[in-house]
Design an enzyme around this catalytic site. Structure first.
Site, PDB file in Angstrom:
ATOM      1  N   TYR A  37       0.656  -1.306   0.174  1.00  0.00           N
ATOM      2  CA  TYR A  37       0.075  -0.174   0.240  1.00  0.00           C
ATOM      3  C   TYR A  37       0.874   1.407  -0.114  1.00  0.00           C
ATOM      4  O   TYR A  37       1.222   1.583   0.803  1.00  0.00           O
ATOM      5  CB  TYR A  37      -1.346   0.355   0.972  1.00  0.00           C
ATOM      6  CG  TYR A  37      -2.123  -0.629   1.401  1.00  0.00           C
ATOM      7  CD1 TYR A  37      -2.501  -1.796   0.320  1.00  0.00           C
ATOM      8  CD2 TYR A  37      -2.586  -1.186   2.323  1.00  0.00           C
ATOM      9  CE1 TYR A  37      -3.504  -2.997   0.123  1.00  0.00           C
ATOM     10  CE2 TYR A  37      -3.855  -2.300   2.419  1.00  0.00           C
ATOM     11  CZ  TYR A  37      -3.899  -3.262   1.327  1.00  0.00           C
ATOM     12  OH  TYR A  37      -4.848  -4.278   1.727  1.00  0.00           O
TER      13      TYR A  37
ATOM     14  N   LEU B 175     -17.976  -1.930   2.217  1.00  0.00           N
ATOM     15  CA  LEU B 175     -19.028  -0.327   1.346  1.00  0.00           C
ATOM     16  C   LEU B 175     -19.010  -0.273   0.535  1.00  0.00           C
ATOM     17  O   LEU B 175     -19.291   0.152  -0.522  1.00  0.00           O
ATOM     18  CB  LEU B 175     -19.071   0.970   2.514  1.00  0.00           C
ATOM     19  CG  LEU B 175     -19.576   0.572   3.629  1.00  0.00           C
ATOM     20  CD1 LEU B 175     -18.867   2.681   4.140  1.00  0.00           C
ATOM     21  CD2 LEU B 175     -20.948   0.538   3.724  1.00  0.00           C
TER      22      LEU B 175
ATOM     23  N   ARG C 106     -16.350   0.199  -1.602  1.00  0.00           N
ATOM     24  CA  ARG C 106     -15.485   1.559  -1.858  1.00  0.00           C
ATOM     25  C   ARG C 106     -15.982   2.948  -1.647  1.00  0.00           C
ATOM     26  O   ARG C 106     -15.648   3.503  -2.607  1.00  0.00           O
ATOM     27  CB  ARG C 106     -14.511   1.016  -3.495  1.00  0.00           C
ATOM     28  CG  ARG C 106     -13.705  -0.174  -2.696  1.00  0.00           C
ATOM     29  CD  ARG C 106     -13.162  -0.260  -4.307  1.00  0.00           C
ATOM     30  NE  ARG C 106     -12.070  -1.651  -4.511  1.00  0.00           N
ATOM     31  CZ  ARG C 106     -12.768  -2.700  -3.842  1.00  0.00           C
ATOM     32  NH1 ARG C 106     -14.115  -2.953  -4.729  1.00  0.00           N
ATOM     33  NH2 ARG C 106     -11.737  -3.807  -3.997  1.00  0.00           N
TER      34      ARG C 106
END
Length: 336
Positions: free
Chosen positions: A58, A211, A213
């Protein structure tokens, strides 16, 4: 709000009923505020959240360093309650490009060494390859993590986005604590084969994308302009007619939420919570405001009539568009 706990399988720890997915604080959803991100992690720990999820890829290590800073600056009692789930194996270029996955045993140990340093910890609680390396048998990758467990650098072995056959092969190699995989009202393919397999083998589920994204958060609008560095700008579910169709589902869900006096995000998270004690939803809140809203889902009690209304509003398989662009779909355990 009541923060109870849920088990990560029979071999894993009990964790908070909701976990915090920290990816968006560093990558893939446009620019983020570092100070607010750290404050959000602190607020999550203060609220009783124990599970923090990240990946070493990330933003090429940025997210691990961010979490490391948040843990160093948190009160000792809160820092000690944190359980870290780390994904590894995705290869990146200096320009941020993706270059496949590496699940070789030597690479597994190398990835772990760097993660421990960036996080500033002496062990990782749950360690998992982000996607199975198609060129390396899963038995070899899991076996390497098992060696890290023996040496105390890892506490538990996890999996991410793999199918039922791979789950069985991995579990025959070493005890598997948890499978991380996308699961939400509009991504339900795991219900066919994967969820029955994990339940048979007593493996927990960490559900990300609850959710979708932000698509079913109730906050996303059809006229929203997405930055070039926002994953959603290239996601099929956020494009053209797909987006219009999916937002219509959200409006149907909003009516159910309003009848309960809660937000769309809260009812969507509560639905995932209702799927079983073996499922821990990850919420990708990047701000304290969104975190507080997500935590409010813990107080939403869904009765049989509520679940039926939700099902009518957002039937299984009703979403338009794949959850990833076509090249990435090939690496997923489910194809929905």
């Amino acid at each position: 709000m009541t923060m109870n706990t849920r088990p990560l399988g029979s071999t894993g720890p009990r964790v908070s009923a909701l976990g915090l997915g920290c990816m968006g604080m560093s990558a893939l959803y446009g620019d983020a505020d570092r100070a607010e991100s750290i404050a959000t992690i602190h607020a999550a720990l203060e609220a009783g959240v124990t599970l923090l999820d990240t990946g070493d890829f990330y933003a090429m290590g940025h997210n691990e360093m961010l979490i490391g800073e948040a843990l160093r600056t948190a009160p000792a009692a809160r820092r000690e309650q944190a359980l870290l789930s780390v994904k590894f194996g995705a290869l990146r270029g200096p320009d941020g490009s993706w270059a496949g996955y590496d699940g070789r045993p030597a690479a597994v140990k190398n990835f772990a060494a760097y993660s421990l340093q960036r996080l500033g910890v002496d062990h990782i609680d749950v360690y998992r390859i982000a996607r199975a390396d198609p060129d390396v048998p899963i038995e070899e990758t899991v076996g390497a993590i098992a060696e890290l467990v023996e040496k105390g650098y890892v506490r538990h072995i996890g999996l991410s986005e793999v199918g039922a056959d791979t789950i069985r092969r991995a579990a025959a190699t070493a005890p598997i604590t948890d499978l991380q995989i996308e699961y939400s009202l509009i991504s339900r393919a795991i219900e066919d084969e994967i969820l029955p397999t994990t339940r048979e083998l007593d493996i927990g589920i960490t559900a990300y994308g609850v959710l979708s994204r932000g698509l079913i958060s109730g906050h996303f609008t059809g006229d929203r302009k997405l930055a070039a560095n926002d994953f959603r700008a290239h996601s099929p579910r956020f494009q053209g007619d797909n987006l219009r169709h999916n937002l219509a589902l959200v409006e149907a869900l909003r009516k159910v939420a309003e009848s309960k006096g809660v937000s769309v995000a809260q009812i969507a998270i509560a639905w995932v919570l209702s799927r079983g004690e073996d499922i821990v939803p990850l919420v990708g809140a990047r701000t304290r405001e969104r975190l507080a809203e997500s935590l409010g889902a813990l107080d939403v009690m869904l009765e049989r009539d509520d679940l039926a209304a939700i099902e009518q509003a957002v039937p299984a398989g009703s979403a338009a568009g794949d959850r990833y662009p076509a090249p990435q779909m090939a690496h997923l355990g489910t194809k929905e």
